[in-house]
Design an enzyme around this catalytic site. Structure first.
Site, PDB file in Angstrom:
ATOM      1  N   LEU A   1       0.829  -1.206   0.000  1.00  0.00           N
ATOM      2  CA  LEU A   1       0.000   0.000   0.000  1.00  0.00           C
ATOM      3  C   LEU A   1       0.870   1.265   0.000  1.00  0.00           C
ATOM      4  CD1 LEU A   1      -2.831   1.346   0.280  1.00  0.00           C
ATOM      5  CD2 LEU A   1      -2.551   1.173   2.751  1.00  0.00           C
TER       6      LEU A   1
ATOM      7  N   GLU B   1       3.551   4.179  -0.274  1.00  0.00           N
ATOM      8  CA  GLU B   1       4.464   4.635  -1.325  1.00  0.00           C
ATOM      9  C   GLU B   1       5.395   5.709  -0.770  1.00  0.00           C
ATOM     10  OE1 GLU B   1       2.624   5.518  -5.034  1.00  0.00           O
ATOM     11  OE2 GLU B   1       1.489   3.636  -5.020  1.00  0.00           O
TER      12      GLU B   1
ATOM     13  N   ARG C   1      -6.377  -2.457  13.762  1.00  0.00           N
ATOM     14  CA  ARG C   1      -5.905  -1.643  14.886  1.00  0.00           C
ATOM     15  C   ARG C   1      -6.139  -2.345  16.224  1.00  0.00           C
ATOM     16  NH1 ARG C   1      -8.192   3.485  11.719  1.00  0.00           N
ATOM     17  NH2 ARG C   1      -6.324   3.783  10.464  1.00  0.00           N
TER      18      ARG C   1
ATOM     19  N   GLN D   1       9.255   6.687  46.593  1.00  0.00           N
ATOM     20  CA  GLN D   1       8.058   7.248  45.969  1.00  0.00           C
ATOM     21  C   GLN D   1       8.252   7.483  44.470  1.00  0.00           C
ATOM     22  OE1 GLN D   1       6.709  11.274  46.912  1.00  0.00           O
ATOM     23  NE2 GLN D   1       4.752  10.382  47.480  1.00  0.00           N
TER      24      GLN D   1
ATOM     25  N   GLN E   1      13.975   2.516  32.929  1.00  0.00           N
ATOM     26  CA  GLN E   1      14.507   3.460  33.914  1.00  0.00           C
ATOM     27  C   GLN E   1      14.639   2.783  35.280  1.00  0.00           C
ATOM     28  OE1 GLN E   1      15.454   6.300  32.765  1.00  0.00           O
ATOM     29  NE2 GLN E   1      16.112   7.273  34.664  1.00  0.00           N
TER      30      GLN E   1
ATOM     31  N   GLU F   1       0.787   1.122  11.167  1.00  0.00           N
ATOM     32  CA  GLU F   1      -0.659   0.925  11.208  1.00  0.00           C
ATOM     33  C   GLU F   1      -1.399   2.234  11.456  1.00  0.00           C
ATOM     34  OE1 GLU F   1      -0.838  -2.495  10.649  1.00  0.00           O
ATOM     35  OE2 GLU F   1      -2.890  -2.114  10.043  1.00  0.00           O
ATOM     36  N   GLY F   2      -0.838   3.310  10.917  1.00  0.00           N
ATOM     37  CA  GLY F   2      -1.460   4.628  11.077  1.00  0.00           C
ATOM     38  C   GLY F   2      -0.881   5.353  12.277  1.00  0.00           C
TER      39      GLY F   2
ATOM     40  N   GLU G   1      -1.001  10.683  14.969  1.00  0.00           N
ATOM     41  CA  GLU G   1      -1.658  11.899  14.471  1.00  0.00           C
ATOM     42  C   GLU G   1      -2.852  11.537  13.591  1.00  0.00           C
ATOM     43  OE1 GLU G   1       1.615  11.220  14.406  1.00  0.00           O
ATOM     44  OE2 GLU G   1       2.005  12.472  16.162  1.00  0.00           O
TER      45      GLU G   1
END
Lengths: 249, 388
Positions: B130, B132, B248, B284, B341, B368-369, B372
């Site tokens: 798909l 390009e 998704r 903490q 971390q 997969e998109g 944004e």
């Protein structure tokens, strides 16, 4: 031939057990519970006997809190035909379990009862033997191989120094060792089928047994922390330490 | 809404969890840290087990021989299958089988015989062509590969980029523009055989996934017959788009699985590790990181199961799937980052799977998109049709 398979709900073997802060026992709140691994081997053996055409029906029994029905469902998903749950809020010790199983065996009349050789929580290794005594049946404990021919069952036992083979007349008790078989994974079709299999609900009183504990746990302690290892510079030092510090030679 | 698994779902979850723990993780100890495949004999042995479990071909629709379980259960299992080192891009190293490309299920009978069934039997592999160089998020506008009518067929010219597995596939599906004037209504989907004259796999593109790579495709006067048109001419975009929405959900599930695994490692380590005379778990700063992990995982799980539940009930789930993908990939990245971390220097080593997850999870915010575009999908929903 009907086979009875008692299954116990225990802390999952992957869980790091923690002692309760007051020393009264093991922390089980929010802890993952599963079927005792030795009992899985027992269910697997029963299912294999059924697949071979030796057994015709497998009845899984569990005792304790309501959630023991999940353990029975696991056995049903592995291939057991129906379940019996003996519900009790009282802690069930091996003696009480053996007494309850005796009554169930009298009612169900199985030809064979296969149990795990011990449960991984208390490691008592007592229920199978006590049950054999109550029923007056022969017992083949710590089985690593089981062969049924007619009314006889040959059980290979792993003992110190080798293998011991005993021949028993049915009905009999077998308790499973680790090497008897490798339990299968449950399967999607069997998990779905298990939903429709019946589970009978009983209470100790229904079976005429007083389940009150006879043993009192005084205190549960964490095992002592393992000491760090030491590096030695020479063989002589090693031998010296083994002899004078570890006192093993 | 209550997304607690029912008894049967829980048994399936336990089953897959045990498979991962007893079959997959021990093998990983002997594999390259970036491996994405098992040794063939191990793969074959484990496929026998997943077949006996009745879970092989987990993403294949039941009418084609896949297990008869709904998308919510599939999602719960996908979360479990990802919980190991290679779990993000190679959950259980493919031992639960693959469905191949979702679009092939929409093929006609002739094409199903030639492509779908061989794929389900494991005889053929496919690629999805798909994206390009001009862009992947807005394929309707970005697709510049052209297909022109010639000799009862079509001639393809153009290129594709970031295509996985094209050098090892027997066929693939390729989207090309068949009507320049019609935008998204001018795109057609073709099935292309490897070795078709004029079809070249040009270059291998290495990415953050160091053992894995993508390819670049080139089409130079590549002729395909009408038999190779998947679906209808000029309606290829609908074929692509449906897949992109549906995909998704498992994509999010993989991120959640890895986040859970990283979080469990962090919790365990925090309870073991002492610094400056106290356990990390008593600090903490560390506690709050663990709580933030919990928030990211729970919200991703909730959003993803909501999308799956809507899909199961046949309701629109475009917004839910976009939110799930967005939250699971972004949150998953944060969880892995915090887990590293908390592990300190050890977290950077290839002895632990965290660094691999860190690299791969970064890709998830684009693959997969990108985030944004997911936000854009949701914005369109919020603002209504004026933006469509």
């Amino acid at each position: 031939m009907k086979i009875l398979v008692p299954v116990k709900r225990v802390v999952d073997y992957n869980v790091k057990v923690r002692v309760k802060s007051d020393g009264s026992g093991i922390e089980t709140a929010g802890v993952k519970m599963s079927m005792n691994p030795f009992d899985e081997i027992a269910v697997e053996e029963a299912v294999r006997l059924k697949e071979k055409g030796v057994a015709t029906e497998i009845v899984a029994v569990s005792m304790g809190v309501t959630q023991c029905s999940e353990t029975i469902r696991t056995a049903l998903a592995m291939g057991a035909d129906r379940g019996i749950l003996v519900e009790s809020d009282v802690e069930l010790q091996p003696l009480a379990v053996a007494k309850l199983l005796k009554v169930i065996a009298d009612k169900e009349q199985p030809k064979l009862i296969i149990l795990g050789k011990q449960a991984i929580d208390d490691d008592m290794s007592a229920t199978g033997q006590m049950l054999a005594a109550f029923l007056g049946w022969p017992q083949g404990t710590f089985a690593s191989k089981v062969l049924i021919e007619g009314d006889k069952i040959t059980v290979t036992r792993e003992v110190d120094g080798g293998l011991e083979t005993v021949e028993l007349s049915l009905p009999a008790i077998v308790t499973t060792d680790l090497r008897l078989n490798e339990p299968r994974y449950a399967s999607l079709p069997n998990i779905m089928k298990a939903r429709k299999k019946p589970i009978e609900n009983l209470k100790p009183a229904d079976l005429g047994v007083d389940p009150a504990p006879r043993l009192t746990v005084l205190k549960v302690n964490e095992p002592p922390k393992r000491q760090a290892g030491k590096k030695v510079a020479s063989v002589a030092e090693l031998v010296d330490k083994l002899r004078n510090e570890a006192k093993v030679i | 809404m209550d997304f607690q698994p029912d008894t049967e779902q829980q048994m399936l979850i336990d089953l897959v969890r045990r498979f991962v723990r007893e079959e997959i993780i021990p093998l990983e100890a002997k594999l390259d840290p970036d491996a994405s495949e098992l040794a063939p004999e191990d793969h074959a042995r484990l496929v026998e087990k997943t077949k006996a479990m009745g879970l092989f071909g987990i993403d294949i629709p039941p009418q084609y021989g896949g297990p008869d379980i709904d998308i919510v259960t599939r999602t719960l299992l996908a979360i479990e299958m990802a919980q190991h080192r290679a779990g993000l891009y190679a959950p259980c190293y493919g031992t639960f089988g693959g469905a191949g490309l979702a679009q092939i299920f929409e093929a006609n009978e002739d094409q199903k015989e030639r492509y779908l069934y061989p794929t389900l039997r494991g005889e053929k592999k496919a690629f999805f062509g798909l994206t390009e160089p001009s862009g992947g998020s807005d394929p309707a506008r970005a697709i510049q590969t052209r297909a022109e009518r010639r000799d009862n067929g079509w001639v393809l010219n153009g290129s594709k980029i970031f295509i996985s597995g094209a050098d090892r596939a027997q066929y693939g599906i390729v989207f090309a523009r068949t009507d320049a004037a019609k935008g998204r209504a001018g795109i057609t989907c073709f099935i292309l055989d490897a070795g078709t004259p004029g079809f070249y796999v040009r270059r291998v593109v290495h990415t953050l996934r160091s053992s894995s790579y993508a390819t670049e495709l080139e089409f130079k006067d590549c002729w395909v017959s009408d038999r190779q048109v998947l679906g209808e001419v000029n309606k290829g975009f609908a074929v692509a788009n449906d897949r992109l929405t549906r995909q998704r959900i498992p994509y999010a599930a993989g991120c959640i699985g890895v986040a859970i695994a990283a979080h469990e490692m962090a919790v365990e380590w925090a309870k073991l590790r002492s610094t400056f005379g106290d356990k990390l778990a008593n600090r903490q700063a560390v506690q709050w990181m663990l709580v933030d992990n919990e928030i990211d995982i729970r919200s991703a799980r909730y959003f993803t199961l909501e999308a799956a539940e809507k899909a199961r009930r046949g309701l629109p789930f475009r917004t839910e799937a976009a939110l799930a993908k967005l939250i699971a990939s972004e949150g998953g990245g944060r969880v892995v980052d915090r887990a590293m971390q908390i592990h300190g220097g050890m977290g950077m080593t290839k002895d632990l799977p965290l660094e691999r997850w860190f690299r791969e999870m970064r890709i998830r915010r684009v693959g997969e998109g990108p985030s944004e575009v997911q936000r854009m999908v949701v914005a369109r929903e919020i603002l209504g049709s004026s933006l469509r």
